[in-house]
Scaffold this motif. Sequence first.
Motif, PDB file in Angstrom:
ATOM      1  N   ARG A 164      26.055  18.261 -16.051  1.00  0.00           N
ATOM      2  CA  ARG A 164      25.345  19.238 -15.985  1.00  0.00           C
ATOM      3  C   ARG A 164      23.822  18.200 -15.627  1.00  0.00           C
ATOM      4  NH1 ARG A 164      23.758  22.128 -21.562  1.00  0.00           N
ATOM      5  NH2 ARG A 164      24.273  20.537 -22.901  1.00  0.00           N
ATOM      6  N   SER A 165      23.361  18.581 -14.290  1.00  0.00           N
ATOM      7  CA  SER A 165      22.243  17.611 -14.177  1.00  0.00           C
ATOM      8  C   SER A 165      21.228  18.399 -13.409  1.00  0.00           C
ATOM      9  CB  SER A 165      22.487  16.356 -13.762  1.00  0.00           C
ATOM     10  OG  SER A 165      23.087  16.127 -12.690  1.00  0.00           O
ATOM     11  N   VAL A 166      20.080  18.040 -13.310  1.00  0.00           N
ATOM     12  CA  VAL A 166      18.929  18.503 -12.518  1.00  0.00           C
ATOM     13  C   VAL A 166      18.043  17.470 -11.984  1.00  0.00           C
ATOM     14  CG1 VAL A 166      16.891  20.042 -12.156  1.00  0.00           C
ATOM     15  CG2 VAL A 166      19.105  20.941 -13.365  1.00  0.00           C
ATOM     16  N   VAL A 167      17.968  17.246 -10.807  1.00  0.00           N
ATOM     17  CA  VAL A 167      16.947  16.366 -10.317  1.00  0.00           C
ATOM     18  C   VAL A 167      15.918  16.989  -9.512  1.00  0.00           C
ATOM     19  CG1 VAL A 167      16.692  14.193  -8.675  1.00  0.00           C
ATOM     20  CG2 VAL A 167      18.937  14.407  -9.882  1.00  0.00           C
ATOM     21  N   LEU A 168      14.566  16.810  -9.611  1.00  0.00           N
ATOM     22  CA  LEU A 168      13.499  17.488  -9.009  1.00  0.00           C
ATOM     23  C   LEU A 168      12.729  16.072  -8.441  1.00  0.00           C
ATOM     24  CD1 LEU A 168      12.779  20.032 -11.615  1.00  0.00           C
ATOM     25  CD2 LEU A 168      13.745  20.523  -9.238  1.00  0.00           C
ATOM     26  N   GLY A 169      11.820  16.482  -7.300  1.00  0.00           N
ATOM     27  CA  GLY A 169      10.836  15.389  -7.030  1.00  0.00           C
ATOM     28  C   GLY A 169       9.992  16.005  -5.828  1.00  0.00           C
ATOM     29  N   GLU A 170       8.912  15.365  -5.511  1.00  0.00           N
ATOM     30  CA  GLU A 170       7.820  15.966  -4.501  1.00  0.00           C
ATOM     31  C   GLU A 170       8.397  15.496  -3.216  1.00  0.00           C
ATOM     32  OE1 GLU A 170       5.329  17.719  -5.012  1.00  0.00           O
ATOM     33  OE2 GLU A 170       5.229  17.695  -7.030  1.00  0.00           O
ATOM     34  N   GLN A 171       8.225  16.416  -2.197  1.00  0.00           N
ATOM     35  CA  GLN A 171       8.963  16.181  -0.777  1.00  0.00           C
ATOM     36  C   GLN A 171       8.281  15.033  -0.247  1.00  0.00           C
ATOM     37  OE1 GLN A 171      11.002  17.881   0.410  1.00  0.00           O
ATOM     38  NE2 GLN A 171      10.922  17.313   2.647  1.00  0.00           N
ATOM     39  N   GLY A 172       7.156  14.538  -0.546  1.00  0.00           N
ATOM     40  CA  GLY A 172       6.524  13.271   0.074  1.00  0.00           C
ATOM     41  C   GLY A 172       7.023  12.122  -0.644  1.00  0.00           C
ATOM     42  N   GLY A 173       7.691  12.182  -1.737  1.00  0.00           N
ATOM     43  CA  GLY A 173       7.789  11.070  -2.748  1.00  0.00           C
ATOM     44  C   GLY A 173       6.961  10.951  -3.752  1.00  0.00           C
ATOM     45  N   GLY A 174       7.330   9.954  -4.802  1.00  0.00           N
ATOM     46  CA  GLY A 174       6.502   9.818  -5.819  1.00  0.00           C
ATOM     47  C   GLY A 174       6.619  10.685  -6.936  1.00  0.00           C
ATOM     48  N   ARG A 175       5.964  10.391  -8.086  1.00  0.00           N
ATOM     49  CA  ARG A 175       6.022  11.287  -9.263  1.00  0.00           C
ATOM     50  C   ARG A 175       4.886  12.214  -9.402  1.00  0.00           C
ATOM     51  NH1 ARG A 175      10.033   8.792 -12.035  1.00  0.00           N
ATOM     52  NH2 ARG A 175       9.676  10.028 -13.843  1.00  0.00           N
ATOM     53  N   SER A 176       4.979  13.351  -9.995  1.00  0.00           N
ATOM     54  CA  SER A 176       3.663  14.255 -10.352  1.00  0.00           C
ATOM     55  C   SER A 176       3.762  14.878 -11.709  1.00  0.00           C
ATOM     56  CB  SER A 176       3.750  15.275  -9.310  1.00  0.00           C
ATOM     57  OG  SER A 176       4.883  16.172  -9.430  1.00  0.00           O
ATOM     58  N   ASN A 177       2.802  15.274 -12.188  1.00  0.00           N
ATOM     59  CA  ASN A 177       2.577  15.831 -13.385  1.00  0.00           C
ATOM     60  C   ASN A 177       3.413  17.110 -13.566  1.00  0.00           C
ATOM     61  OD1 ASN A 177       0.746  13.848 -14.444  1.00  0.00           O
ATOM     62  ND2 ASN A 177      -1.038  15.052 -13.914  1.00  0.00           N
TER      63      ASN A 177
ATOM     64  N   GLY B  92      19.263  19.766 -23.071  1.00  0.00           N
ATOM     65  CA  GLY B  92      20.600  19.085 -23.388  1.00  0.00           C
ATOM     66  C   GLY B  92      21.181  18.581 -22.024  1.00  0.00           C
ATOM     67  N   CYS B  93      20.685  19.158 -21.022  1.00  0.00           N
ATOM     68  CA  CYS B  93      21.158  18.603 -19.587  1.00  0.00           C
ATOM     69  C   CYS B  93      20.573  17.349 -19.459  1.00  0.00           C
ATOM     70  CB  CYS B  93      21.174  19.697 -18.504  1.00  0.00           C
ATOM     71  SG  CYS B  93      19.586  19.950 -17.858  1.00  0.00           S
ATOM     72  N   GLU B  94      21.060  16.717 -18.240  1.00  0.00           N
ATOM     73  CA  GLU B  94      20.647  15.493 -17.711  1.00  0.00           C
ATOM     74  C   GLU B  94      19.607  15.779 -16.726  1.00  0.00           C
ATOM     75  OE1 GLU B  94      21.913  11.471 -14.894  1.00  0.00           O
ATOM     76  OE2 GLU B  94      23.270  12.703 -15.955  1.00  0.00           O
ATOM     77  N   ALA B  95      18.348  15.219 -16.735  1.00  0.00           N
ATOM     78  CA  ALA B  95      17.222  15.645 -15.943  1.00  0.00           C
ATOM     79  C   ALA B  95      16.553  14.532 -15.655  1.00  0.00           C
ATOM     80  CB  ALA B  95      16.523  16.820 -16.558  1.00  0.00           C
ATOM     81  N   ARG B  96      15.892  14.198 -14.403  1.00  0.00           N
ATOM     82  CA  ARG B  96      14.990  13.374 -13.901  1.00  0.00           C
ATOM     83  C   ARG B  96      14.048  13.611 -12.827  1.00  0.00           C
ATOM     84  NH1 ARG B  96      16.907  10.219  -9.649  1.00  0.00           N
ATOM     85  NH2 ARG B  96      18.877  10.548  -8.743  1.00  0.00           N
ATOM     86  N   VAL B  97      13.323  13.096 -12.817  1.00  0.00           N
ATOM     87  CA  VAL B  97      12.421  13.086 -11.601  1.00  0.00           C
ATOM     88  C   VAL B  97      12.703  12.167 -10.416  1.00  0.00           C
ATOM     89  CG1 VAL B  97       9.818  12.729 -10.744  1.00  0.00           C
ATOM     90  CG2 VAL B  97      10.451  13.759 -12.926  1.00  0.00           C
ATOM     91  N   SER B  98      12.914  12.516  -9.354  1.00  0.00           N
ATOM     92  CA  SER B  98      13.318  11.413  -8.084  1.00  0.00           C
ATOM     93  C   SER B  98      12.098  10.906  -7.581  1.00  0.00           C
ATOM     94  CB  SER B  98      13.895  12.402  -7.120  1.00  0.00           C
ATOM     95  OG  SER B  98      14.600  11.477  -6.093  1.00  0.00           O
ATOM     96  N   GLU B  99      11.939   9.694  -7.315  1.00  0.00           N
ATOM     97  CA  GLU B  99      11.116   8.887  -6.535  1.00  0.00           C
ATOM     98  C   GLU B  99      10.926   9.226  -5.230  1.00  0.00           C
ATOM     99  OE1 GLU B  99       8.794   7.191  -7.856  1.00  0.00           O
ATOM    100  OE2 GLU B  99       9.311   6.792  -9.689  1.00  0.00           O
TER     101      GLU B  99
END
Length: 322
Positions: free
Chosen positions: A144-157, A170-177
């Motif tokens: 069970r995982s979630v990945v989120l990221g800005e449309q233009g790339g890069g990290r954000s607050n 408890g799920c796997e979650a990360r910010v996408s570059e």
Amino acid sequence: MKFAVLGAGAVGGYFGACLARAGHEVHFLARGEHGEAIRTAGIRIREPEGDWTERIPVAPRAEELPPVDFAILAVKSYSLREIAPSARRVAGDGAVILPLLNGVEAFDFLVAEKIPRGAVLPGLAVISAERTAPGEVTRWSAFRSVVLGEQGGGRSNRAESVVAAFAETGCEARVSEDISVDLWRKFLFLAAMAGACGLARTSIGPVRTAPLGASLLKEAIGEIAAVGRARGIRIPEGEQDRVLERMLALPAGMKPSFLLDLERGGPTELDVLSGAVARYGRESGVPTPVHDTFTAALSASLGLQGPEEGTQIPPARDPTFA
């Protein structure tokens, strides 16, 4: 942190319940028998670690939702047009929209529906879950995982903060570059598996052990990678081989949500899966004979008619493997 869930079916219901259990304020937008069951008795989650129930406020209309920080958009693609006004309203109240949908077109669709680009934080979910009864969601998978990221790339607050909230569940979650790459990675896997299992009307096991079955999956994955690269997506070299390895390692009984929709006799996401690959292939000049075949044959079997690929999809139903 305050969340709304627009589409409290399998994916939205599961992650919304998990966020509420972790201490966040969550509100569901839900109607009908499912919404009434949650309003009356809470949402029941059945998963490998055990069963539990979470009481979550339910609103039948977006106008009845309080202002929130983030709104999880977790409907099937064929319900996007129906839910868009609700997403537009909560975005107007200051919410960031988090689309966790199949396919690679949700961001552009939402922007075309007059939701400001800056109000959308694209993402994806990987989970095998099903709405198994009114007010009940079952998670079948260990993952069970979630990945989120800005449309233009890069990290954000904002991406960091909402990913931290998902990680608390408890799920796997990360910010996408580069969220476009991650969306296409999932697309390689899901569109190929959905097309093959859908056409065969069986789970992944019999498909991959059939004569030429593994070759079919490899070709289907390769076509998606070629189309993505032609559209400027930086899909890493060798990614299609890694996707095939994952597919060959799945439990034999695993079914994509597309096949479950076919078995239920409801609408499907053909237009955003193989239909999109075929459409993109023509636009980019990339041959996609496998996905052309999936699209034509499945459209014919479903009695769908359209201007070219025959994939006009009627509205609405719930997810399973996303």
